[in-house]
Design a protein around this motif. Structure first.
Motif, PDB file in Angstrom:
ATOM      1  N   THR A  48       2.370  -0.508   8.927  1.00 36.52           N
ATOM      2  CA  THR A  48       2.121  -0.328  10.523  1.00 36.52           C
ATOM      3  C   THR A  48       0.977   0.303  10.576  1.00 36.52           C
ATOM      4  N   GLN A  49       0.062  -0.697  11.878  1.00 38.99           N
ATOM      5  CA  GLN A  49      -1.000  -0.266  11.895  1.00 38.99           C
ATOM      6  C   GLN A  49      -1.233   0.919  11.813  1.00 38.99           C
ATOM      7  N   ALA A  50      -0.579   2.059  12.020  1.00 39.15           N
ATOM      8  CA  ALA A  50      -1.065   3.262  11.868  1.00 39.15           C
ATOM      9  C   ALA A  50      -0.402   3.973  10.692  1.00 39.15           C
ATOM     10  N   ARG A  64      -1.362   2.180   7.996  1.00 37.76           N
ATOM     11  CA  ARG A  64      -2.353   2.125   7.230  1.00 37.76           C
ATOM     12  C   ARG A  64      -3.373   2.651   7.515  1.00 37.76           C
ATOM     13  N   MET A  65      -4.437   2.890   9.011  1.00 33.84           N
ATOM     14  CA  MET A  65      -5.373   3.556   9.833  1.00 33.84           C
ATOM     15  C   MET A  65      -4.892   5.159   8.475  1.00 33.84           C
ATOM     16  N   ARG A  66      -3.685   5.255   8.514  1.00 33.64           N
ATOM     17  CA  ARG A  66      -4.071   6.562   8.097  1.00 33.64           C
ATOM     18  C   ARG A  66      -3.950   6.744   6.667  1.00 33.64           C
ATOM     19  N   THR A  67      -3.823   5.633   5.712  1.00 32.45           N
ATOM     20  CA  THR A  67      -4.178   5.341   4.826  1.00 32.45           C
ATOM     21  C   THR A  67      -5.627   4.965   4.462  1.00 32.45           C
ATOM     22  N   ALA A  68      -6.828   4.610   5.238  1.00 36.00           N
ATOM     23  CA  ALA A  68      -7.913   4.448   5.303  1.00 36.00           C
ATOM     24  C   ALA A  68      -8.856   5.580   5.704  1.00 36.00           C
ATOM     25  N   GLY A  69      -7.560   6.503   6.468  1.00 30.85           N
ATOM     26  CA  GLY A  69      -8.655   8.224   6.259  1.00 30.85           C
ATOM     27  C   GLY A  69      -8.553   8.628   4.959  1.00 30.85           C
ATOM     28  N   TRP A  70      -7.412   8.833   4.529  1.00 32.84           N
ATOM     29  CA  TRP A  70      -6.498   9.520   3.124  1.00 32.84           C
ATOM     30  C   TRP A  70      -7.985   9.079   1.776  1.00 32.84           C
ATOM     31  N   CYS A  71      -8.174   7.544   1.915  1.00 34.43           N
ATOM     32  CA  CYS A  71      -9.374   6.349   1.266  1.00 34.43           C
ATOM     33  C   CYS A  71     -10.728   7.443   1.446  1.00 34.43           C
ATOM     34  N   THR A  72     -10.825   7.720   2.541  1.00 33.36           N
ATOM     35  CA  THR A  72     -12.229   7.983   2.698  1.00 33.36           C
ATOM     36  C   THR A  72     -12.313   9.228   2.717  1.00 33.36           C
ATOM     37  N   LEU A  73     -11.326  10.231   2.944  1.00 40.41           N
ATOM     38  CA  LEU A  73     -11.615  11.754   2.936  1.00 40.41           C
ATOM     39  C   LEU A  73     -11.566  12.305   0.986  1.00 40.41           C
ATOM     40  N   VAL A  84     -11.986   0.696   4.330  1.00 40.62           N
ATOM     41  CA  VAL A  84     -12.261  -0.973   4.311  1.00 40.62           C
ATOM     42  C   VAL A  84     -10.560  -0.618   3.274  1.00 40.62           C
ATOM     43  N   GLY A  85     -11.592  -0.702   1.565  1.00 40.34           N
ATOM     44  CA  GLY A  85     -10.217  -0.192   0.059  1.00 40.34           C
ATOM     45  C   GLY A  85      -8.924   0.180   1.385  1.00 40.34           C
ATOM     46  N   GLY A  86      -9.059   0.932   1.624  1.00 38.07           N
ATOM     47  CA  GLY A  86      -7.701   1.490   2.202  1.00 38.07           C
ATOM     48  C   GLY A  86      -6.768   1.252   3.073  1.00 38.07           C
ATOM     49  N   LEU A  87      -6.826  -0.695   3.782  1.00 40.56           N
ATOM     50  CA  LEU A  87      -6.032  -1.273   3.829  1.00 40.56           C
ATOM     51  C   LEU A  87      -5.569  -2.077   3.186  1.00 40.56           C
ATOM     52  N   PHE A  88      -5.999  -2.375   2.395  1.00 44.13           N
ATOM     53  CA  PHE A  88      -4.939  -3.515   1.301  1.00 44.13           C
ATOM     54  C   PHE A  88      -3.584  -2.323   1.442  1.00 44.13           C
ATOM     55  N   PRO A  89      -2.634  -3.590   1.139  1.00 37.15           N
ATOM     56  CA  PRO A  89      -1.318  -2.409   1.273  1.00 37.15           C
ATOM     57  C   PRO A  89      -1.537  -2.279  -0.170  1.00 37.15           C
ATOM     58  N   THR A  90      -1.622  -2.169  -1.199  1.00 29.74           N
ATOM     59  CA  THR A  90      -1.352  -1.635  -2.232  1.00 29.74           C
ATOM     60  C   THR A  90      -2.242  -0.283  -2.657  1.00 29.74           C
ATOM     61  N   ALA A  91      -2.907  -0.197  -1.549  1.00 25.17           N
ATOM     62  CA  ALA A  91      -3.329   1.236  -1.397  1.00 25.17           C
ATOM     63  C   ALA A  91      -2.466   2.936  -0.764  1.00 25.17           C
ATOM     64  N   ARG A  92      -1.827   2.559  -0.436  1.00 24.41           N
ATOM     65  CA  ARG A  92      -0.915   4.010  -0.157  1.00 24.41           C
ATOM     66  C   ARG A  92       0.020   4.273  -0.706  1.00 24.41           C
ATOM     67  N   PRO A  93       0.728   2.995  -1.573  1.00 24.75           N
ATOM     68  CA  PRO A  93       1.823   3.893  -3.277  1.00 24.75           C
ATOM     69  C   PRO A  93       0.468   4.050  -4.081  1.00 24.75           C
ATOM     70  N   LEU A  94      -0.326   3.485  -4.343  1.00 24.98           N
ATOM     71  CA  LEU A  94      -1.691   3.501  -5.871  1.00 24.98           C
ATOM     72  C   LEU A  94      -1.782   5.777  -5.142  1.00 24.98           C
TER      73      LEU A  94
END
Length: 422
Positions: free
Chosen positions: A108-110, A112-121, A75-85
């Motif tokens: 895009t939704q895809a 954000r979902m990829r970023t969420a998967g990265w944060c989880t991993l 869920v934290g990986g869905l925030f906008p700043t998650a991918r740049p960080l």
């Protein structure tokens, strides 16, 4: 160096080299980032585990909290700043080439979902490696020291024999090597997955291609402006200066007025061109910020000044209200006429030019004719870019242009929609 020696060196770099150390730091950072979610999981799991100390070392409680923390990390990986960080950290610590990772927020939704998967991993694997890094080294050090430290033997409750004195240190060293190997493998896994989960999505690639196309179009527009304004000015100044020089060499005092007019034409042409050049260079200093609307430039309203100082006699035929033509179309039409005059100067000398401009209901028509020279013009190395620029200007407005010999004359024609595409 022998093959075995180079193999050992390569293995040592893979386990303890700079890249392996940075990736271990990246994993530990992921474990630290999971800690707040893990604490929330402890609070949630505590009542579900029955009456026990919430901070006890019960494996079911610890791994239950770990299971709760992973969805929270997603869920934290869905925030906008998650991918740049995440991208910034992965570039610095994972050894992933920067061009393989996406820039900016996931829109895009895809993405954000990829970023969420990265944060989880990242957090999930990092937490396991961090826990092992905290627990295994002290225990491995105790096994290594047990044969020589009685206090450690008593704490471990082991008896020292000839076999245990050798096996315990080997077991400790093996644990440390296993930890290093697991950490290196986990770091390599994250480095590979970073290119998949943090790399650009198809939408990111499309947006980047559109930005590059826009920047390229703007650079091409500025290049055309420089080519047309400076090229025409140099052609006109060269012709006027050459004519004035011939008059002075002939010692014909009656032609002093011609020389004066030629010098005045040179002065006005260079002054006007310096102003246009300054406007274009000003946009270049701003990296083209503002686009074509800020470029401005001369229009058909100032065409009379161009024709009077062009260096060739021009017969102008107008039809319709040229001053009512939209500014973008009027600017491009002016540049097309300017390039036509430059070609006439360069290849036809002082031959007269006939210019027709007609503003009809839906389009602006431009046609220029001048006699073909007796000799074929000298081709410049690489060819000229003026006529290509004319075709580009017309195409960008949704029109068309063509040039070439037609029945003993050189003809340049263009048709531009009055509304244009801009």
């Amino acid at each position: 160096m022998t093959v075995s020696g180079s193999t050992w060196r390569a293995a040592g770099r893979a386990l303890f080299g700079r890249r392996a150390r940075l990736r271990w730091v990246h994993l530990v950072l992921g474990g630290a980032m999971l800690m707040p979610f893990w604490l929330v999981g402890m609070v949630i799991q505590g009542p579900l585990q029955g009456p026990q100390d919430v901070w006890s070392a019960s494996p079911s409680l610890l791994f239950g909290a770990y299971g709760v923390a992973l969805p929270l990390a997603a869920v934290g990986g869905l925030f906008p700043t998650a991918r740049p960080l995440s991208v910034a950290v992965a570039r610095a610590l994972c050894g992933v080439p920067g061009e393989r990772l996406a820039d900016g927020q996931a829109r895009t939704q895809a993405g954000r979902m990829r970023t969420a998967g990265w944060c989880t991993l990242h957090m999930g694997v990092g937490a396991l490696v961090s826990g092992a890094s905290l627990a295994l080294p002290p225990f491995a050090a105790a096994l290594i020291a047990a044969p020589v430290l009685p206090g450690v033997r008593d704490y471990l409750q082991v008896e020292i024999s000839a076999w245990s004195a050798v096996l315990l240190p080997l077991a400790g060293i093996g644990m440390l090597l296993a930890l290093a190997a697991v950490s290196a493998a986990a770091g390599a896994l994250l480095a590979r997955q970073a290119q998949v989960l943090l790399g650009p999505t198809p939408a990111d690639r499309l947006a980047a291609a559109e930005r590059r196309a826009t920047e390229l179009a703007e650079r091409n527009r500025l290049a055309r402006e420089l080519h047309d304004s400076v090229g025409h000015a140099l052609s006109a100044v060269t012709l006027q200066a050459a004519a004035a020089g011939k008059v002075l060499d002939s010692d014909r005092n009656s032609d002093v007025e011609f020389v004066r007019e030629a010098l005045a034409a040179i002065e006005e042409t260079t002054r006007r061109t310096v102003g246009e050049l300054d406007a274009v260079l000003g946009l270049l200093r701003q990296d083209g910020a503002g686009g074509a609307d800020q470029l401005g430039g001369p229009t058909l309203a100032t065409l009379a000044g161009l024709l009077s100082r062009s260096g060739v006699p021009v017969s102008l035929h107008e039809e319709g209200a040229l001053t009512a033509v939209a500014a973008p179309v009027s600017r491009e039409a002016y540049r097309i006429v300017q390039e036509g005059l430059s070609n006439a100067l360069r290849h036809g000398g002082a031959s007269p030019v006939t210019l027709w401009i007609a503003a009809r209901d839906e389009e602006l028509e431009i046609r220029m004719e001048n006699p073909l020279p007796e000799r074929a013009p000298v081709e410049r190395p690489g060819g000229g870019r003026g006529l290509c620029g004319v075709a580009e200007r017309a195409a960008l407005l949704g029109g068309r242009a063509e040039a070439g010999p037609q029945g003993g004359v050189w003809q340049l024609s263009a048709r531009l929609p009055l509304e244009g595409r801009r």
